[in-house]
Design an enzyme around this catalytic site. Structure first.
Site, PDB file in Angstrom:
ATOM      1  N   GLN A  99      43.009  46.390  96.197  1.00  0.00           N
ATOM      2  CA  GLN A  99      41.668  45.990  95.788  1.00  0.00           C
ATOM      3  C   GLN A  99      41.663  44.814  94.826  1.00  0.00           C
ATOM      4  O   GLN A  99      42.685  44.446  94.253  1.00  0.00           O
ATOM      5  CB  GLN A  99      40.958  47.161  95.129  1.00  0.00           C
ATOM      6  N   HIS A 101      38.506  42.797  92.058  1.00  0.00           N
ATOM      7  CA  HIS A 101      37.161  42.936  91.480  1.00  0.00           C
ATOM      8  C   HIS A 101      36.575  41.558  91.200  1.00  0.00           C
ATOM      9  O   HIS A 101      37.307  40.620  90.936  1.00  0.00           O
ATOM     10  CB  HIS A 101      37.229  43.751  90.187  1.00  0.00           C
ATOM     11  N   GLU A 136      40.183  45.547  84.096  1.00  0.00           N
ATOM     12  CA  GLU A 136      40.748  46.865  83.783  1.00  0.00           C
ATOM     13  C   GLU A 136      42.035  46.706  82.977  1.00  0.00           C
ATOM     14  O   GLU A 136      42.878  45.895  83.322  1.00  0.00           O
ATOM     15  CB  GLU A 136      41.139  47.610  85.073  1.00  0.00           C
ATOM     16  N   HIS A 272      45.479  44.324  93.303  1.00  0.00           N
ATOM     17  CA  HIS A 272      46.303  45.391  92.752  1.00  0.00           C
ATOM     18  C   HIS A 272      46.092  46.691  93.519  1.00  0.00           C
ATOM     19  O   HIS A 272      45.101  46.845  94.234  1.00  0.00           O
ATOM     20  CB  HIS A 272      45.995  45.600  91.259  1.00  0.00           C
ATOM     21  N   ARG A 291      37.996  45.993  98.940  1.00  0.00           N
ATOM     22  CA  ARG A 291      39.232  46.635  99.386  1.00  0.00           C
ATOM     23  C   ARG A 291      39.876  45.894 100.553  1.00  0.00           C
ATOM     24  O   ARG A 291      39.182  45.355 101.406  1.00  0.00           O
ATOM     25  CB  ARG A 291      38.944  48.081  99.777  1.00  0.00           C
TER      26      ARG A 291
HETATM   27 ZN   LIG Z   1      40.994  48.124  90.254  1.00  0.00          ZN
END
Ligand SMILES: [Zn+2]
Length: 409
Positions: A99, A101, A136, A272, A291
């Site tokens: 995935q 972001h 993240e 990642h 994804r």
């Molecule tokens: Zn992630």
């Protein structure tokens, strides 16, 4: 209301979760053998934590809506009347999807354009669940394996050479390396992601057969991408007997193993996938994920390619910056959150004279006594609390305790 409140996280029973770590941490029985994937310690609508106030439970989301002042002026001004971060414990037993972001800018644009077209927020093929970015940071609680960013061009060539079934891919890749194209990684990855399913199956079928034999006899080590590909072959066969092209990514992204206490930051665009282990994760309050395989969830290659950063990445392993004895901050560029690890030994105390932002803390080892004004409560391992912006509190441990803290920098 400058106070602290015990909270209880919300469990997410995603299929990839482990069955022991989180039930044990929360002190609950898992008699029907459910996967416990995540604990969410936040105010997200899909799983708000429960906050204990005056002997009653209220969801943290409702509590913040009724008492936005606990967020502090600075946070309200910058992020609105909501908690800007989402704090989690993850127990990864089966690998997660590949995935990436979006940036904040792209999320705003994408979200409002999907809103205009009228795709319901819960639709399978909805890409943008909110208008926020989702950087993240995470810190490993056990040995933790993940894929993180593209390998170098040379390392990709090496790994393709090491897999006989990738001979054709290698030849194609080498042709790209010799070409005068702007972004070689982009061209190669795009081709992998847009290759016909027939060709994907033709390449991966013989690899799956060879690896399953090796895997069964335990010949492959976790430091080899073959190990994770073998696991993916075992767990991610698509319906109809087709192979998941996400398996290619296992070879061309960096395979990283973090030791306990080590962390890593995933900014917008960095591809990642979490493979195995337990971690603390802190992210912006968002659910925007694109994804690229190894999942039954929605895969949108066009969006994925648009938001992925096609650059060679040398994984930057964070060990934390010690700001006082036993207290380490895992610094990142994200304005939404900051993760701190607090180690307490032999009656040593951690004093917070004034929380600069709304804070969320969870005890991951030992027991801790939380004192704030006239209030005092004991938290066992797995216990958590929310501290209003401006509150003061002290943590004391009579043994050795480890506490993780989420705050806004
Ligand atoms: Zn992630």
């Amino acid at each position: 209301m400058k106070k602290v409140f015990p909270i209880k996280g919300a469990v997410q029973n995603y299929a990839w979760g482990g069955k022991e770590f989180i039930p044990k941490l929360m002190g609950v029985q898992n008699s029907d053998d459910q996967p416990f994937a995540e604990i969410w310690l936040g105010a997200h609508q899909r799983g708000p934590a429960m906050l204990r106030m005056d002997g009653k439970d209220i969801s943290l989301k409702d509590f913040l809506e009724k008492n936005p002042n606990v967020l502090g002026e600075k946070v309200i001004k910058q992020f609105g009347k909501t908690l800007p971060y989402l704090f989690k414990v993850l127990d990864v037993n089966q690998m997660l999807s590949i995935q990436t972001h979006p940036t904040k800018e792209a999320a705003v644009k994408g979200y409002y354009s999907e809103e205009k077209t009228g795709i319901p927020i819960t639709a399978f093929d909805r890409n943008y669940k909110d208008d926020n970015h989702k950087p993240e940071v995470m810190v490993a609680l056990t040995e933790f394996w993940l894929l993180h960013g593209f390998k170098s061009l040379e390392a990709i060539e090496e790994v393709l050479k090491s897999v006989p079934e990738f001979k054709m891919l290698l030849e194609y890749y080498q042709r790209i390396l010799q070409k005068e194209v702007d972004n070689k990684l982009f061209h190669f990855y795009k081709n992998l992601m847009e290759m016909s399913q027939k060709m994907v199956d033709e390449i991966l079928q013989p690899l799956a057969e060879r690896l399953s034999l090796d895997f069964v006899v335990g010949k492959i080590s976790k430091s080899s991408p073959d190990y994770w590909a073998a696991l993916a072959f075992r767990d991610n066969m698509l319906e109809g007997g087709h192979f998941d092209r996400g398996i290619f990514s296992i070879y061309i992204f960096n395979l990283v193993c973090l030791q306990r206490g080590e962390g890593i930051f995933q900014d917008a665009g960095i591809p990642h996938a979490y493979l195995e282990g337990v971690n603390m994760e802190l992210m912006a309050n968002s659910d925007n994920v694109f994804r690229g395989g190894l999942t039954v969830k929605h895969v949108d290659v066009k969006e994925l390619l648009e938001h992925m950063v096609f650059e060679q990445v040398t994984p930057n392993i964070l060990t934390g910056t010690e700001i006082e004895r036993g207290v380490k901050v895992y610094k990142t560029s994200a304005p939404d959150f900051e993760l701190t690890r607090i180690l307490l030994k032999d009656f040593q105390a951690y004093n917070c004279t004034e929380a600069k932002s709304p804070e969320t803390l969870i005890v991951m080892q030992g027991e801790v006594i939380v004192q704030s004004g006239k209030e005092e409560f004991r938290l066992e391992r797995g216990g958590a609390f929310f501290a209003s912006s401006g509150s003061e509190y002290t943590l004391v441990s009579d043994g050795t305790s480890e506490v993780f803290k989420a705050a806004v920098p």
